[in-house]
Scaffold this active site. Structure first.
Site, PDB file in Angstrom:
ATOM      1  N   TYR A   4       0.833  -1.192   0.000  1.00 16.88           N
ATOM      2  CA  TYR A   4       0.000   0.000   0.000  1.00 16.88           C
ATOM      3  C   TYR A   4       0.874   1.252   0.000  1.00 16.88           C
ATOM      4  O   TYR A   4       1.285   1.764   1.047  1.00 16.88           O
ATOM      5  CB  TYR A   4      -0.937   0.021   1.209  1.00 16.88           C
ATOM      6  CG  TYR A   4      -1.801  -1.224   1.358  1.00 16.88           C
ATOM      7  CD1 TYR A   4      -2.019  -2.099   0.296  1.00 16.88           C
ATOM      8  CD2 TYR A   4      -2.393  -1.530   2.582  1.00 16.88           C
ATOM      9  CE1 TYR A   4      -2.799  -3.230   0.448  1.00 16.88           C
ATOM     10  CE2 TYR A   4      -3.182  -2.657   2.735  1.00 16.88           C
ATOM     11  CZ  TYR A   4      -3.377  -3.503   1.662  1.00 16.88           C
ATOM     12  OH  TYR A   4      -4.152  -4.637   1.822  1.00 16.88           O
TER      13      TYR A   4
ATOM     14  N   PRO B 299     -15.036  -7.933   2.750  1.00 16.73           N
ATOM     15  CA  PRO B 299     -16.073  -8.663   3.491  1.00 16.73           C
ATOM     16  C   PRO B 299     -17.491  -8.305   3.078  1.00 16.73           C
ATOM     17  O   PRO B 299     -18.432  -8.963   3.514  1.00 16.73           O
ATOM     18  CB  PRO B 299     -15.810  -8.259   4.937  1.00 16.73           C
ATOM     19  CG  PRO B 299     -15.197  -6.900   4.836  1.00 16.73           C
ATOM     20  CD  PRO B 299     -14.360  -6.931   3.586  1.00 16.73           C
TER      21      PRO B 299
END
Length: 277
Positions: free
Chosen positions: A50, A197
Site C-alpha cells: 500500500y 467482506p
C-alpha cells in the site's frame, strides 16, 4: 491470535483505501484512522504494497503511540522487483527480511505483533519463505505469522513449517470461493480475516439482504457484516473505507443480531452466486 484469543471486538479496519499523498485527502485519511480507534476497532490492517510503505507511515504518524489493545498488522512479500521495476510477488528471504525491517521503522515498532505473507511466491520454495518468517519470529521482530490468499493445501503445508495464527482471504456472503479455507481455519482455531467482506454494489440490491435490513433497521452492509460474525467464531472482518460515515456504519454492525431465520435465509444458496465486484 487464534479463535481462543480473538479481540473482544470483532470488526477491524482495512487501511488500504487511505491515501497517503499530501493534501486534504491525507488529512481525511488521518481523521478516519483516528476515528477507527475511537470507535473501538481492535485491529488495523496495512501492507508494504500500500504505497510502498506510505500507508504504514501514515498510520504511525496518526496513531503512534498506539493505544493498548490495538493490533497493527502488516503484510510483506510483494516488491518492486519486476524487470521494469513493477510490483510482483517476491518471497525471497532477503526481500522479506528487508520489508520487515522497513515496516518496523515505519510503524515505529520493536516487534510486529501479526505479520502476514501477502501472497505465496510460486518461484521461491515455501520452506524458504516461511522459514524466514520463523527466523524473524525467533529474533523477536515478529510475534505471530499469518498468510493471505491461500488454499487449504497451502495452509496445511505452511503449518508443517511454522505455526500459523491467521489467514486473510477474500470472502463475503456473495463470494464464498474460500469457504473450505474458512472451515479449515475454524477446525484449527486459526483467525480468519476476510478482505472485501462486503460485496460492494451488490449486497444492497440483493432482495434477501434488503429484506433483512428492513427487518433489523440496519443497512445491507451491516447485515452482511453481521452474517460474517455469526458464520464463524474465528471470523474478524476488516472492511476498509476512507469515509467517516461508512466507517461508523461498518463498526456498528457488531451490534446487529440476526435471528436463526434471518441467518438461514442469507446463508441458503446466496454464496453460490459469483461476486460481481
Amino acid at each position: 491470535m487464534t479463535s481462543t484469543n480473538l479481540p473482544v471486538r470483532r470488526i477491524g479496519f482495512g487501511a488500504m483505501h487511505l491515501p497517503a499523498t499530501p493534501g486534504d485527502a491525507r488529512d481525511n485519511a488521518k481523521a478516519v484512522a483516528r476515528r477507527a480507534v475511537e470507535l473501538g476497532a481492535p485491529l488495523i490492517d496495512t501492507a508494504h504494497l500500500y504505497g510502498a510503505g506510505a500507508n504504514e507511515e501514515l498510520l504511525a504518524e496518526t496513531l503512534y503511540p498506539y493505544p493498548d489493545g490495538l493490533l497493527i498488522t502488516t503484510k510483506i512479500g510483494v516488491a518492486r522487483t519486476g524487470p521494469g521495476g513493477e510490483w510482483r510477488l517476491d518471497g525471497r528471504p532477503a526481500i522479506l527480511r528487508d520489508q520487515v525491517d522497513q515496516a518496523l521503522r515505519r510503524l515505529r515498532l520493536d516487534r510486529i505483533e501479526l505479520l502476514q505473507l501477502h501472497r505465496i511466491d510460486p518461484e521461491t520454495p515455501l520452506a524458504d519463505q516461511l522459514g524466514t518468517l520463523r527466523d524473524l519470529r525467533d529474533q523477536g521482530k515478529v510475534n505471530l505469522i499469518g498468510l493471505s490468499e491461500v488454499t487449504v493445501d497451502q495452509l496445511d503445508q505452511a503449518r508443517d513449517i511454522v505455526e500459523i495464527a491467521s489467514v486473510q482471504n477474500r470472502y463475503n456472503a456473495l463470494d464464498r470461493e474460500h469457504e473450505p479455507v474458512l472451515d479449515a481455519c475454524e477446525r484449527a482455531g486459526i483467525a480468519f480475516l476476510p478482505w472485501r467482506p462486503v460485496a460492494a454494489g451488490a449486497t444492497g440490491t440483493h432482495p434477501e439482504f434488503a429484506r433483512v435490513a428492513a427487518e433489523t433497521g440496519a443497512t445491507a452492509t451491516q447485515v452482511a457484516l453481521a452474517w460474517l460474525l455469526r458464520r464463524s467464531p474465528v471470523m474478524l472482518p476488516i472492511p476498509g473505507t476512507a469515509h467517516l460515515g461508512h466507517l461508523a456504519e461498518n463498526l456498528a454492525a457488531e451490534r446487529i443480531r440476526l435471528s436463526d431465520a434471518q441467518f438461514n435465509a442469507l446463508d441458503g444458496d446466496i454464496g453460490a452466486r459469483p461476486d460481481p465486484a
